[in-house]
Design a protein around this motif. Sequence first.
Motif, mmCIF file in Angstrom:
data_model
loop_
_atom_site.group_PDB
_atom_site.id
_atom_site.type_symbol
_atom_site.label_atom_id
_atom_site.label_comp_id
_atom_site.label_asym_id
_atom_site.label_seq_id
_atom_site.Cartn_x
_atom_site.Cartn_y
_atom_site.Cartn_z
ATOM 1 N N CYS A 165 0.838 -1.215 0.000
ATOM 2 C CA CYS A 165 0.000 0.000 0.000
ATOM 3 C C CYS A 165 0.864 1.253 0.000
ATOM 4 O O CYS A 165 0.563 2.218 -0.709
ATOM 5 C CB CYS A 165 -0.932 0.006 1.212
ATOM 6 N N VAL A 166 1.933 1.240 0.791
ATOM 7 C CA VAL A 166 2.834 2.392 0.837
ATOM 8 C C VAL A 166 3.445 2.624 -0.542
ATOM 9 O O VAL A 166 3.480 3.750 -1.032
ATOM 10 C CB VAL A 166 3.939 2.192 1.904
ATOM 11 N N GLU A 167 3.912 1.567 -1.173
ATOM 12 C CA GLU A 167 4.556 1.706 -2.478
ATOM 13 C C GLU A 167 3.563 2.097 -3.567
ATOM 14 O O GLU A 167 3.884 2.878 -4.456
ATOM 15 C CB GLU A 167 5.287 0.424 -2.861
ATOM 16 N N TYR A 168 2.366 1.556 -3.519
ATOM 17 C CA TYR A 168 1.366 1.879 -4.542
ATOM 18 C C TYR A 168 0.914 3.336 -4.435
ATOM 19 O O TYR A 168 0.793 4.027 -5.443
ATOM 20 C CB TYR A 168 0.164 0.940 -4.418
ATOM 21 N N CYS A 169 0.674 3.797 -3.210
ATOM 22 C CA CYS A 169 0.137 5.144 -3.009
ATOM 23 C C CYS A 169 1.208 6.226 -2.910
ATOM 24 O O CYS A 169 0.970 7.365 -3.304
ATOM 25 C CB CYS A 169 -0.715 5.177 -1.741
ATOM 26 N N CYS A 170 2.365 5.895 -2.360
ATOM 27 C CA CYS A 170 3.377 6.914 -2.042
ATOM 28 C C CYS A 170 4.772 6.451 -2.444
ATOM 29 O O CYS A 170 5.695 6.474 -1.629
ATOM 30 C CB CYS A 170 3.372 7.216 -0.546
ATOM 31 N N THR A 171 4.953 6.043 -3.685
ATOM 32 C CA THR A 171 6.245 5.493 -4.104
ATOM 33 C C THR A 171 7.385 6.480 -3.871
ATOM 34 O O THR A 171 8.419 6.108 -3.318
ATOM 35 C CB THR A 171 6.209 5.072 -5.584
ATOM 36 N N CYS A 172 7.234 7.708 -4.277
ATOM 37 C CA CYS A 172 8.322 8.689 -4.118
ATOM 38 C C CYS A 172 8.630 8.937 -2.643
ATOM 39 O O CYS A 172 9.801 9.005 -2.258
ATOM 40 C CB CYS A 172 7.984 9.993 -4.826
ATOM 41 N N CYS A 173 7.602 9.063 -1.818
ATOM 42 C CA CYS A 173 7.836 9.268 -0.373
ATOM 43 C C CYS A 173 8.535 8.056 0.234
ATOM 44 O O CYS A 173 9.426 8.193 1.068
ATOM 45 C CB CYS A 173 6.524 9.530 0.355
ATOM 46 N N SER A 174 8.127 6.870 -0.201
ATOM 47 C CA SER A 174 8.750 5.651 0.303
ATOM 48 C C SER A 174 10.215 5.557 -0.108
ATOM 49 O O SER A 174 11.076 5.194 0.694
ATOM 50 C CB SER A 174 7.985 4.434 -0.207
ATOM 51 N N LEU A 175 10.501 5.871 -1.374
ATOM 52 C CA LEU A 175 11.893 5.843 -1.834
ATOM 53 C C LEU A 175 12.738 6.845 -1.063
ATOM 54 O O LEU A 175 13.876 6.552 -0.684
ATOM 55 C CB LEU A 175 11.971 6.116 -3.333
ATOM 56 N N CYS A 176 12.189 8.038 -0.818
ATOM 57 C CA CYS A 176 12.910 9.041 -0.016
ATOM 58 C C CYS A 176 13.179 8.517 1.380
ATOM 59 O O CYS A 176 14.275 8.683 1.921
ATOM 60 C CB CYS A 176 12.108 10.335 0.077
ATOM 61 N N GLN A 177 12.185 7.884 1.993
ATOM 62 C CA GLN A 177 12.350 7.361 3.344
ATOM 63 C C GLN A 177 13.411 6.264 3.389
ATOM 64 O O GLN A 177 14.259 6.247 4.279
ATOM 65 C CB GLN A 177 11.021 6.823 3.880
ATOM 66 N N MET A 178 13.385 5.342 2.422
ATOM 67 C CA MET A 178 14.380 4.271 2.395
ATOM 68 C C MET A 178 15.784 4.839 2.155
ATOM 69 O O MET A 178 16.751 4.396 2.767
ATOM 70 C CB MET A 178 14.028 3.235 1.323
ATOM 71 N N TYR A 179 15.894 5.804 1.277
ATOM 72 C CA TYR A 179 17.173 6.446 0.966
ATOM 73 C C TYR A 179 17.739 7.112 2.225
ATOM 74 O O TYR A 179 18.910 6.932 2.568
ATOM 75 C CB TYR A 179 16.956 7.476 -0.145
ATOM 76 N N ARG A 180 16.886 7.870 2.933
ATOM 77 C CA ARG A 180 17.316 8.536 4.172
ATOM 78 C C ARG A 180 17.670 7.515 5.252
ATOM 79 O O ARG A 180 18.619 7.715 6.014
ATOM 80 C CB ARG A 180 16.206 9.459 4.697
ATOM 81 N N GLU A 181 16.933 6.417 5.317
ATOM 82 C CA GLU A 181 17.205 5.381 6.323
ATOM 83 C C GLU A 181 18.610 4.823 6.141
ATOM 84 O O GLU A 181 19.369 4.676 7.109
ATOM 85 C CB GLU A 181 16.169 4.266 6.225
ATOM 86 N N LEU A 182 18.968 4.519 4.918
ATOM 87 C CA LEU A 182 20.313 3.995 4.659
ATOM 88 C C LEU A 182 21.376 5.054 4.930
ATOM 89 O O LEU A 182 22.447 4.742 5.467
ATOM 90 C CB LEU A 182 20.400 3.465 3.229
ATOM 91 N N GLN A 183 21.106 6.307 4.567
ATOM 92 C CA GLN A 183 22.053 7.380 4.873
ATOM 93 C C GLN A 183 22.222 7.550 6.375
ATOM 94 O O GLN A 183 23.339 7.702 6.865
ATOM 95 C CB GLN A 183 21.581 8.702 4.271
ATOM 96 N N ASN A 184 21.128 7.512 7.112
ATOM 97 C CA ASN A 184 21.186 7.680 8.568
ATOM 98 C C ASN A 184 21.877 6.514 9.260
ATOM 99 O O ASN A 184 22.309 6.635 10.396
ATOM 100 C CB ASN A 184 19.783 7.871 9.142
#
Length: 170
Positions: free
Chosen positions: A116-135
Amino acid sequence: MHYPKPNELGQPSHVVVPPAAVGTPIQFSAAVQWTTGLCSCFNDCNSCCLTLWCPCVSFGRIAHMTDRGLTSCCGSASLCCFLCLCVGFHWIYTCIYRRNLRMLYNLPESPCCDCCVEYCCTCCSLCQMYRELQNRGFNMSLGFHQNLERLGQATQATMQPPQVPSGMYM
């Protein structure tokens, strides 16, 4: 590879990462929270802009890090781009990597299920995953193996086998 034993609630007590490029599994004993929220895209404007204008590049870097360097950034980004432009089902591919990242760091499935997160908010999810790995200490532009070298850890590719003398000895 071994599998985690369930605790009294039937949930895994820790998560084991296959020792692909690292050499030893990473184990976590308690669930931890995401370091940033799903809608906190503007906490890091660089990753937000990259994901907004080049989401496949952002995804390729996430896939490369999540797979411990086993898949190439370019290959994952190209497949994601193909699925997005030709089929429209790129969110299924990104959903798999969101789940992998969650399992890798024992993160909760929030705010709702990964699909559901990926279907509705793909860009927000990608940003969150990207920041998670950076953090968590990764420099996303370097790649997985360069991050290991930067952290002072040896990769399997740089390990040398022991020298064996030639000939027979008695």
